[in-house]
Enzyme design. Structure first.
Site, PDB file in Angstrom:
ATOM      1  N   ASN A   1       0.756  -1.422  -0.014  1.00  0.00           N
ATOM      2  CA  ASN A   1      -0.813   0.113  -0.378  1.00  0.00           C
ATOM      3  C   ASN A   1       0.661   0.901   0.059  1.00  0.00           C
ATOM      4  O   ASN A   1       1.457   1.521   1.352  1.00  0.00           O
ATOM      5  CB  ASN A   1      -0.890  -0.039   1.333  1.00  0.00           C
TER       6      ASN A   1
ATOM      7  N   GLU B   1      -5.137  -5.208  10.177  1.00  0.00           N
ATOM      8  CA  GLU B   1      -4.780  -4.533  10.369  1.00  0.00           C
ATOM      9  C   GLU B   1      -4.611  -3.647  11.878  1.00  0.00           C
ATOM     10  O   GLU B   1      -5.241  -2.958  11.924  1.00  0.00           O
ATOM     11  CB  GLU B   1      -4.317  -3.626   9.523  1.00  0.00           C
TER      12      GLU B   1
ATOM     13  N   GLY C   1       1.852   1.579  10.512  1.00  0.00           N
ATOM     14  CA  GLY C   1       3.367   2.829  10.655  1.00  0.00           C
ATOM     15  C   GLY C   1       3.924   3.689  11.787  1.00  0.00           C
ATOM     16  O   GLY C   1       4.569   4.226  11.163  1.00  0.00           O
TER      17      GLY C   1
ATOM     18  N   GLU D   1      -7.025   3.899   7.842  1.00  0.00           N
ATOM     19  CA  GLU D   1      -6.494   5.974   7.468  1.00  0.00           C
ATOM     20  C   GLU D   1      -7.831   6.192   6.443  1.00  0.00           C
ATOM     21  O   GLU D   1      -8.073   7.610   6.979  1.00  0.00           O
ATOM     22  CB  GLU D   1      -5.384   5.738   6.468  1.00  0.00           C
TER      23      GLU D   1
ATOM     24  N   LYS E   1      -0.424   4.106  -0.120  1.00  0.00           N
ATOM     25  CA  LYS E   1      -0.874   5.662   0.257  1.00  0.00           C
ATOM     26  C   LYS E   1       0.045   6.698  -1.356  1.00  0.00           C
ATOM     27  O   LYS E   1      -0.854   6.495  -1.628  1.00  0.00           O
ATOM     28  CB  LYS E   1       0.427   6.091   1.266  1.00  0.00           C
TER      29      LYS E   1
END
Ligand code: PEP
Length: 263
Positions: free
Chosen positions: A18, A178, A184, A106, A20
């Site tokens: 990913n 997740e 992160g 997110e 992002k």
């Protein structure tokens, strides 16, 4: 938990990145040009990248026969119309994109996605023939309050009750666990923590959909996956691959992750 154990899922491993909001078209093509990977029999590689680079990445991948699928990081549940800023399944399919990520934490945290909107996007995308990886996971506060299973169960509930999703699980619909506290942050769930959550998710699916669909559904782990921890995570029976943020942005770590799958 270091010993490799037989997988419950019959569908093989998926290594998904990913990106992002990283890499424009130029950096995307530089990354793909530098990528040296051999196909693997029982594994797939996929990158979820920003909308603007999807077409060139997909074309590059096809022309160069890379064993790589390209997907979008979000998708509208609507076919077309007054939905400013959204991108539909048919727009993605027109440029050869068949995969979309839905419900990343997110999106839930910063863009107001809810279990209801995640369902809507998922159902809309599936109905249009897309393949969806739907993300779920608890926050640190929820884990510390012993609510992990309750949260996972709530996040899965609408999906497991929906007719379109029921039909797609194990085929065009798969799940990424997740834990938000691991995304992160450099803090990874231990293999035991991850396996416990994954086997709970599988049990929920088995209860609602039966063994064969539950066992055909990939459950990916995401949250600070690196080449240093991936092998141990992958050794767990219910972990069917990784959804990787930071480590998917560097050729070295991304290639290492891929090579760890069969090593
Ligand atoms: C993610 O973006 O889904 C993710 C898991 O990121 P990271 O690997 O950087 O924690």
């Amino acid at each position: 938990m270091t010993k490799s154990t037989a997988k419950v899922c019959t569908n093989g491993i998926l290594l998904a990145g990913n990106w992002k909001m990283n890499f424009g078209k130029k950096e995307t093509l530089q990354f793909l040009e530098a990528l040296r990977i051999a196909p693997q029999l029982n594994a797939q590689m996929r990158l979820y990248i920003p909308f603007l680079s999807l077409e060139s990445a997909r074309n590059f991948s096809e022309v160069n026969s890379l064993p790589l699928q390209i997907g979008a990081q979000n998708i509208s549940g609507e076919k077309s119309g007054a939905f400013t800023g959204e991108v539909s399944a048919s727009m993605l399919q027109e440029i050869g994109i068949e995969h979309a990520l839905v419900g990343h934490s997110e999106r839930r945290q910063f863009f107001g996605e809810t279990n209801e909107s995640v369902l809507k996007r998922t159902v809309g995308a599936l109905t249009q023939g897309m393949e969806v990886l739907v993300c779920i996971g608890e926050t640190l506060t929820e884990r510390n309050a012993d609510q992990t299973e309750a949260i996972l169960s709530t996040q899965l509930k609408l999906l497991l009750a929906d007719t379109v999703c029921k039909e797609a699980f194990g085929k065009k619909l798969h799940v990424a666990y997740e834990p938000v506290w691991a995304i992160g942050t450099g803090v990874t769930a231990s293999p035991e923590q991850a396996e416990t959550a994954h086997s709970f998710i599988r049990a929920q699916m088995t209860e609602k959909l039966g063994y064969s669909i539950a066992n055909a559904t990939r459950i990916l782990y995401g949250g600070s996956v690196t080449p240093a921890n991936f092998k141990e995570l992958l050794a767990c029976p219910n972990i069917d691959g990784g959804l990787v943020g930071g480590a998917s942005l560097k050729i070295e770590s991304w290639t290492q992750l891929w090579n760890l799958i069969e090593a």
